[in-house]
Design a protein around this motif. Structure first.
Motif, short mmCIF file in Angstrom:
data_model
loop_
_atom_site.label_atom_id
_atom_site.label_comp_id
_atom_site.label_asym_id
_atom_site.label_seq_id
_atom_site.Cartn_x
_atom_site.Cartn_y
_atom_site.Cartn_z
N GLY A 159 0.79 -1.23 0.00
CA GLY A 159 0.00 0.00 0.00
C GLY A 159 0.82 1.27 0.00
O GLY A 159 0.26 2.36 -0.04
N HIS A 160 2.15 1.14 0.04
CA HIS A 160 3.03 2.31 0.07
C HIS A 160 3.87 2.38 -1.20
O HIS A 160 4.33 1.34 -1.70
N GLY A 161 4.07 3.58 -1.70
CA GLY A 161 4.98 3.80 -2.82
C GLY A 161 4.66 2.92 -4.00
O GLY A 161 3.53 2.90 -4.51
N ARG A 162 5.63 2.13 -4.45
CA ARG A 162 5.48 1.31 -5.64
C ARG A 162 5.14 -0.14 -5.32
O ARG A 162 5.12 -0.98 -6.23
N SER A 163 4.89 -0.46 -4.06
CA SER A 163 4.43 -1.81 -3.72
C SER A 163 2.95 -1.93 -4.02
O SER A 163 2.22 -0.94 -4.12
N GLY A 164 2.48 -3.17 -4.17
CA GLY A 164 1.07 -3.41 -4.43
C GLY A 164 0.25 -3.46 -3.17
O GLY A 164 0.74 -3.20 -2.06
N GLY A 165 -1.02 -3.81 -3.32
CA GLY A 165 -1.89 -4.02 -2.18
C GLY A 165 -2.29 -2.76 -1.45
O GLY A 165 -2.12 -1.64 -1.94
N HIS A 166 -2.82 -2.96 -0.26
CA HIS A 166 -3.28 -1.87 0.59
C HIS A 166 -2.68 -2.00 1.99
O HIS A 166 -2.51 -3.13 2.49
N SER A 167 -2.39 -0.89 2.61
CA SER A 167 -1.83 -0.90 3.96
C SER A 167 -2.85 -1.40 4.97
O SER A 167 -4.01 -0.97 4.96
N THR A 168 -2.42 -2.31 5.82
CA THR A 168 -3.25 -2.75 6.95
C THR A 168 -2.71 -2.17 8.26
O THR A 168 -3.10 -2.58 9.35
N VAL A 169 -1.78 -1.22 8.16
CA VAL A 169 -1.28 -0.42 9.28
C VAL A 169 -0.76 -1.30 10.42
O VAL A 169 -1.11 -1.10 11.59
N GLY A 170 0.05 -2.30 10.08
CA GLY A 170 0.73 -3.08 11.11
C GLY A 170 0.29 -4.51 11.25
O GLY A 170 0.90 -5.26 12.02
N ASP A 171 -0.73 -4.93 10.51
CA ASP A 171 -1.24 -6.30 10.64
C ASP A 171 -0.54 -7.24 9.64
O ASP A 171 0.40 -7.95 9.98
N GLY A 190 -11.75 -2.15 8.66
CA GLY A 190 -10.89 -2.26 9.83
C GLY A 190 -10.38 -3.66 10.07
O GLY A 190 -10.69 -4.60 9.32
N TRP A 191 -9.58 -3.81 11.11
CA TRP A 191 -9.03 -5.11 11.47
C TRP A 191 -10.13 -6.08 11.91
O TRP A 191 -11.02 -5.72 12.69
N ASP A 192 -10.06 -7.30 11.44
CA ASP A 192 -10.98 -8.35 11.89
C ASP A 192 -10.33 -9.71 11.65
O ASP A 192 -10.29 -10.18 10.51
N PRO A 193 -9.76 -10.32 12.69
CA PRO A 193 -9.73 -9.86 14.08
C PRO A 193 -8.64 -8.82 14.31
O PRO A 193 -7.79 -8.60 13.44
N VAL A 194 -8.68 -8.19 15.49
CA VAL A 194 -7.64 -7.24 15.86
C VAL A 194 -6.34 -8.01 16.11
O VAL A 194 -6.33 -8.97 16.87
N PRO A 195 -5.25 -7.63 15.44
CA PRO A 195 -3.98 -8.35 15.65
C PRO A 195 -3.42 -8.12 17.06
O PRO A 195 -3.72 -7.11 17.70
N GLU A 196 -2.62 -9.07 17.50
CA GLU A 196 -1.98 -8.92 18.80
C GLU A 196 -1.08 -7.68 18.79
O GLU A 196 -0.42 -7.37 17.81
N GLU A 197 -1.07 -6.99 19.93
CA GLU A 197 -0.28 -5.77 20.04
C GLU A 197 1.20 -6.09 20.21
O GLU A 197 1.58 -7.17 20.69
N PRO A 198 2.08 -5.14 19.85
CA PRO A 198 3.52 -5.38 20.05
C PRO A 198 3.87 -5.76 21.49
O PRO A 198 4.69 -6.66 21.70
N ARG A 199 3.28 -5.11 22.47
CA ARG A 199 3.61 -5.44 23.86
C ARG A 199 3.15 -6.84 24.26
O ARG A 199 3.69 -7.42 25.19
N GLU A 200 2.16 -7.38 23.55
CA GLU A 200 1.65 -8.71 23.87
C GLU A 200 2.52 -9.82 23.31
O GLU A 200 2.48 -10.95 23.82
N VAL A 201 3.32 -9.52 22.29
CA VAL A 201 4.08 -10.59 21.62
C VAL A 201 5.58 -10.44 21.75
O VAL A 201 6.32 -11.39 21.44
#
Length: 285
Positions: free
Chosen positions: A77-89, A180-191
């Motif tokens: 989802g950024h620049g010249r890559s394909g797809g869409h950003s899932t903002v961290g998932d 939106g996220w479905d399911p919500v991914p685990e948070e960085p502090r959780e993993v």
């Protein structure tokens, strides 16, 4: 980031993730400065709305290439890559594609250095997919949905509102998934504890306008050993605020970072009555 006029050559390449997204990437070979380590690659993961082609990211790659080969890339989802950003998932698959490419072209050790969203992705990738030798998380969040600063409220507006996604696409070349996220991914502090025994370095500025220091402290507290926390005085946020001196320190850290040596388990005592006579005079052979 000043102080660099001639940037090291980056050789573009095209990768494909395990879920079929095309990733725009580049390889900047180790510049043989004598300060680095042969066989070491740094995978450089940019922040939200960033790109490996930006001046800030290129300068960081240049400095780090004095210590290791560098593989930079654009998240989905950024620049010249394909797809869409899932903002961290799903971005963990993007990092995995680059890490695998680094191994394919001959690197023995791979460290991932992520900034902001890239820091969250680096933590989640190492924890959930493994296969890396060290992780550096710079200016990263410890948890999702943080809105207590004005810049983060603007980020959420860009992600959640149609007009925000339109502006991100037009002005930042960032295409954000509308659902939106479905399911919500685990948070960085959780993993983050699952990264051990690979070493983790958390870097955060005390002047970060997006995420206060508590995010770095939560990550550090939750991480397993070996772990380090660098609190940088006056440092703002992510790539644009990173000084050459800080990037040189990161380069030195990744060249020396090693997992803790494995501790052999204590041998189990033989059970009584297993062909051994009882009593202090008899010992197992």
């Amino acid at each position: 980031m000043g102080g660099v006029t001639e940037l090291a050559t980056a050789y573009p390449c095209r990768l494909v993730t395990s879920d079929g997204v095309g990733i725009d990437a580049a390889h900047t070979p180790y510049r043989q400065t004598g300060r680095g380590a042969e066989g070491l690659a740094v995978v450089l993961a940019h922040g939200f709305t960033g790109t490996w082609r930006s001046r800030d990211t290129r300068r960081i790659a240049h400095v780090l290439s004095g210590y290791a080969g560098v593989l930079s890339f654009d998240f989905r989802g950024h620049g010249r890559s394909g797809g869409h950003s899932t903002v961290g998932d799903q971005e963990i698959h993007d990092i995995e594609a680059v890490v695998r490419h680094a191994r394919r072209i001959g690197y023995d050790r791979v460290a991932v250095v992520g900034f902001s969203m890239g820091a969250a992705c680096a933590v989640r990738h190492a924890a959930l997919m493994g296969g890396v030798d060290a992780v550096v998380a710079v200016s990263g969040p410890s948890r999702w949905y943080y809105r207590d600063t004005a810049p983060m409220r603007q980020v959420h507006w860009a992600i959640e509102r149609p007009e925000g996604r339109l502006l991100a696409r037009v002005f930042k070349r960032t295409r954000i998934l509308s659902r939106g996220w479905d399911p919500v991914p685990e948070e960085p502090r959780e993993v983050i504890s699952r990264i051990a025994p690979a070493p983790v370095l958390i870097v955060h500025g005390d002047a970060d306008p997006f995420f206060p220091l508590e995010h770095a402290e939560q990550l550090h507290a939750a991480a397993g050993e070996p772990r380090e926390l660098w609190v940088e005085p006056g440092y703002g946020h992510a790539e644009s605020a990173a000084s050459p001196a800080l990037i040189h320190r990161l380069g030195r850290w990744v060249t020396t970072a090693r997992p803790l040596p494995a501790v052999a388990p204590e041998p189990a005592a033989p059970p009584l009555g297993h062909g051994l006579a009882a009593g202090p005079e008899v010992a197992p052979c």
